[in-house]
Write a protein that holds these residues in place. Sequence first.
Motif, PDB file in Angstrom:
ATOM      1  N   LEU A 125       2.620   6.216   1.990  1.00 10.66           N
ATOM      2  CA  LEU A 125       2.563   6.767   0.487  1.00 10.66           C
ATOM      3  C   LEU A 125       3.660   7.582   0.302  1.00 10.66           C
ATOM      4  CD1 LEU A 125       0.984   6.674  -2.254  1.00 10.66           C
ATOM      5  CD2 LEU A 125      -0.420   8.542  -1.227  1.00 10.66           C
ATOM      6  N   ARG A 126       4.073   8.527   1.261  1.00  6.35           N
ATOM      7  CA  ARG A 126       5.152   9.486   0.947  1.00  6.35           C
ATOM      8  C   ARG A 126       6.416   8.399   0.837  1.00  6.35           C
ATOM      9  NH1 ARG A 126       3.834  13.834   6.044  1.00  6.35           N
ATOM     10  NH2 ARG A 126       1.969  14.846   4.767  1.00  6.35           N
ATOM     11  N   GLU A 127       6.640   7.463   1.581  1.00  8.87           N
ATOM     12  CA  GLU A 127       7.818   6.801   1.584  1.00  8.87           C
ATOM     13  C   GLU A 127       7.702   6.378   0.072  1.00  8.87           C
ATOM     14  OE1 GLU A 127       9.728   2.784   3.406  1.00  8.87           O
ATOM     15  OE2 GLU A 127       8.216   3.759   4.385  1.00  8.87           O
ATOM     16  N   LEU A 128       6.852   5.635  -0.410  1.00  9.15           N
ATOM     17  CA  LEU A 128       6.658   5.062  -1.775  1.00  9.15           C
ATOM     18  C   LEU A 128       7.023   6.218  -2.789  1.00  9.15           C
ATOM     19  CD1 LEU A 128       3.681   2.807  -1.895  1.00  9.15           C
ATOM     20  CD2 LEU A 128       5.944   1.925  -1.900  1.00  9.15           C
ATOM     21  N   THR A 129       6.442   7.467  -2.436  1.00  8.51           N
ATOM     22  CA  THR A 129       6.677   8.570  -3.561  1.00  8.51           C
ATOM     23  C   THR A 129       8.283   9.056  -3.606  1.00  8.51           C
ATOM     24  OG1 THR A 129       4.490   9.377  -3.089  1.00  8.51           O
ATOM     25  CG2 THR A 129       6.084  10.909  -3.982  1.00  8.51           C
ATOM     26  N   ALA A 130       8.862   8.795  -2.321  1.00  8.53           N
ATOM     27  CA  ALA A 130      10.457   9.349  -2.231  1.00  8.53           C
ATOM     28  C   ALA A 130      11.206   8.090  -3.095  1.00  8.53           C
ATOM     29  CB  ALA A 130      10.687   9.230  -0.792  1.00  8.53           C
ATOM     30  N   ILE A 131      10.630   6.776  -2.953  1.00  5.42           N
ATOM     31  CA  ILE A 131      11.471   5.893  -3.527  1.00  5.42           C
ATOM     32  C   ILE A 131      11.443   6.115  -4.991  1.00  5.42           C
ATOM     33  CG2 ILE A 131      11.658   3.056  -3.669  1.00  5.42           C
ATOM     34  CD1 ILE A 131      10.681   2.855  -0.962  1.00  5.42           C
TER      35      ILE A 131
ATOM     36  N   ARG B   1      -5.539   2.235   2.207  1.00  6.25           N
ATOM     37  CA  ARG B   1      -5.286   1.055   3.454  1.00  6.25           C
ATOM     38  C   ARG B   1      -3.664   1.709   3.988  1.00  6.25           C
ATOM     39  NH1 ARG B   1      -7.987  -2.504   0.177  1.00  6.25           N
ATOM     40  NH2 ARG B   1      -5.853  -3.678  -0.465  1.00  6.25           N
ATOM     41  N   LEU B   2      -2.847   2.217   3.052  1.00  3.84           N
ATOM     42  CA  LEU B   2      -1.372   2.361   3.424  1.00  3.84           C
ATOM     43  C   LEU B   2      -1.264   3.515   4.315  1.00  3.84           C
ATOM     44  CD1 LEU B   2       0.362   2.369  -0.373  1.00  3.84           C
ATOM     45  CD2 LEU B   2       0.245   0.485   1.591  1.00  3.84           C
ATOM     46  N   GLY B   3      -2.001   4.630   4.438  1.00  4.60           N
ATOM     47  CA  GLY B   3      -1.863   5.563   5.199  1.00  4.60           C
ATOM     48  C   GLY B   3      -0.862   6.592   4.358  1.00  4.60           C
ATOM     49  N   ILE B   4      -0.773   8.039   4.899  1.00  5.42           N
ATOM     50  CA  ILE B   4      -0.134   9.090   4.270  1.00  5.42           C
ATOM     51  C   ILE B   4       1.178   8.836   4.191  1.00  5.42           C
ATOM     52  CG2 ILE B   4       0.512  11.351   4.279  1.00  5.42           C
ATOM     53  CD1 ILE B   4      -2.289  10.701   3.515  1.00  5.42           C
ATOM     54  N   GLU B   5       2.023   8.408   5.648  1.00  7.91           N
ATOM     55  CA  GLU B   5       3.367   8.150   5.516  1.00  7.91           C
ATOM     56  C   GLU B   5       3.859   7.210   4.729  1.00  7.91           C
ATOM     57  OE1 GLU B   5       5.343  10.043   7.340  1.00  7.91           O
ATOM     58  OE2 GLU B   5       3.554  11.082   7.966  1.00  7.91           O
TER      59      GLU B   5
END
Length: 902
Positions: free
Chosen positions: A74-80, A68-72
Amino acid sequence: MSGKRDSSEDIRWRDLLSRVRRFIRLDDDTLALLTRHAAHLTAGADQLALRFYDYLLSYPETAAQFERLGIERLRELTAIQAAHFRGLISDWPETASRSVGHIARAHYAHDVSPVWVAGGYSLYLDHLEARIRELSEAERPALRSAVFRVLLADIMLQFAGFEAIHNETMAERATISQALIETTLKLADLSAPEDVLASICNELVTRSRHLPAVWFGLIEDSHTPITAHAGAGRGRLWETVDVSYDPADPLWQALDDNHLKVLTCQDANLPDWCSSHQGIEAVAIFPFGRVGGLRGVGVVYSDRSWYFDHIDLTPFGAFARLGQVLLGLKESHLRDPLTGLPNRGLFMDRLRQAMVQSLRRDRILGVGMIDLDGFKSVNDRMGHPSGDALLREVATRIQAALRQGDTVARFGGDEFGLLLPNLRTLAEAELVLDRVQRAFEPVFHIQGEQVHVGASLGLTLYPLDDVDAQDLIRHADIALYQAKDAGRGVHRLFERDREDHLHRIDLLQREFLDALEQGELVLHYQPKVDMSNGSIWGMEALIRWRRDGELRMPSSFIEAVELRAQLVRQLGRYVLEAAAMQIDHWLAAGYEWYVSVNIGAQHLLDPAFIDDVDDVLRRHPTATPWLQIEVTEQAALRDLVTTRRALTACRERGLAVALDDYGTGHASLTYLQELPANQIKLDQRFVGRLLREPRALAIIAGTLTSARLLNLDVVAEGVESVEQGELLLQLGCQIAQGYLISHPLPAEALAAWAAGWQPPAEWMGDEKSVWFTYDDLPLLMARTAHRHGVAQQLEALALPRCDEYPLLPLHDCVDEHACALGAWLVGAGRRHGRLPGFAELQRCHSDLHARALEATLAWQAGDDKIVQRGIVDFERSAQALDDALITLVRHIANGGAHADAG
């Protein structure tokens, strides 16, 4: 309002950070170690963050949430997450206060439970462990411990972040999660990893309506029985658990496969440990995984068969994941970081388990202690890095010498512990100890140098030595000291008599401490006098212990006192204070007497010694010129530099310094040069032999010569006869103390003694101001040698004749020109030929030789009556000769030799 809320939250975070750091022991050195290796450890942080979320996406429940989050997003969470990981290693305090709450809120906002995050930390562990293995072996233990600590700290703070925004829910699942979270917040107040798990058990049972008991077990990698290490709830469900290894048992299956298991009452063939209790319908087993040599397992009982399906196993999985991290922390606490060996804590755990197994298997358990011989000198000379390298090599050699199943642990410094289980006989233990000691025979190659160290070992055997674990260690330690007393490099078995001796010493030390506090110690004073004129020179203060109406001498307690530095210092302070106070009393009464006090080596070398002296002198400043410090050379043998510094400080404060027991040590002349003494004391052992042993006379004469050249006073101890004092005066020693002068007396008796003191007449007179010349010293030596020979001959004549000793050796007195006195009479002594008494001495000398020959021939002929009569005549002649010698000596000391020469 908002600012106040932020300020309050900042305060809460700072307080939490402080408690977490204290518990985890994240000191500045640990954080600095991580910072130095940050670039290496955080390499691949972006890929690690992707794996972190891949891990979460591998679970259907979490995957649905992330879809439900979407790719963007998820990428943001990965960077954090990647940035957080880098900061976690490089600047943990700032990272914790800045980003933990932000990540927790981001996860919670998207329904990512904290338990999933905790589980993902296993990826952190795997990643960091792989990076650590690329470093040198010496760096790994400390760095691995630091990594475990900072990860555990971050988990704590992650849970704290979730707790800050977590609200009550109506489900049991939320209740369990809440219990885990709040337990995490208590971590900073708990003392050990096991306490964390015990607290979780208690929280789960307390908060849940359907969990009657929870327990966890910790075992080492061997197949030892699983028992409950801690637990909560109904005691009968976990307190008696004891599950021996069985690969078919679900508990061992869960451990061996590292997979959780759920058992219900519908399952067939449930093991006895979980099926024999009424009301239990489901049991969940959560293995903690394996860290080093440790494994752990959590067991949760429920009174509902559907409970674990209904509530979901996720929260308990977090329990297991947290358990794995805590295992890592415990493993780091149980291993010596330098050598990787078990530490004292792990050793004690294994010892207790081995004691149980020893009784079950009817075998002997050896418990040993090892101490290195010569390690301190290597460490002091080459430095701590070389000492550490040596300890690592020692650990490797000891391990190689042991059997499979034996344990060597490092207790600290150069001390190691041994466990030798499954012994059938003492001989088996001896073989192991011999191999350990042989392992030290080859030289150690450390930093390009060849180093030799040995090992002393002490051993006790259980259950022959039927005591608890702590006493087994203590008994092995006693045996170790027996080995060191025996000359080092050997091993000794514990002896009960030795423990009884140490028990008596311990009791005596405690009684002596009471004596100090209750005022039972007193000083007696032995006078020192000038033998040439009878004047009183001073006193030596001697400790006495008034106990139960009895006056105890130092010989009954001083050895026990000297084994405890605290008592040595307290005794030294008491003697200084009491002596200074007595000097003040005597000065007020008109007595100007020096008072010398004995200071033990341990007190003298104590950094606080001069503080103790200053403290006494501040209270008794007038006593300073009359107070003297007496020390033996034992202090100098231990630490010459510190001894010289302490004695110099005493001299600078106006105190006199005396070297006691002079001549009995290893390097007395050296210490005369090195130490700032102004007096030496001739040891009473030499004074006591002065009249009969030429060596004692020679040592005293040499000491007096050295003292005159160095301008030192000399005091002779142990003067017990008029002749001893007379000979000392002739040699140039005027100050003496001993029983002939006075026994040690209470302070209140000294005035009366001084009023009645009269020296022997033989010591007085103007002639005592004339010393012997060096030309006359051979006469004193000859007299002493002759007395010694006569005593030996009389002792031989008293023996019965037998086949083993058919002949009595002819004494050198048989030939009157061969003995030392005869040689003097016909040589150097001729210059005194016209002195009164010289001719009488010659006659007595010839008569003694004749009597010696008669008695010797009668003994060899076996005529006992003639022998007895000959012995009486021989003794009479010996006394006449000695009287003649004394008469001549007095004439010489009176200056007759010089008048004759003129």
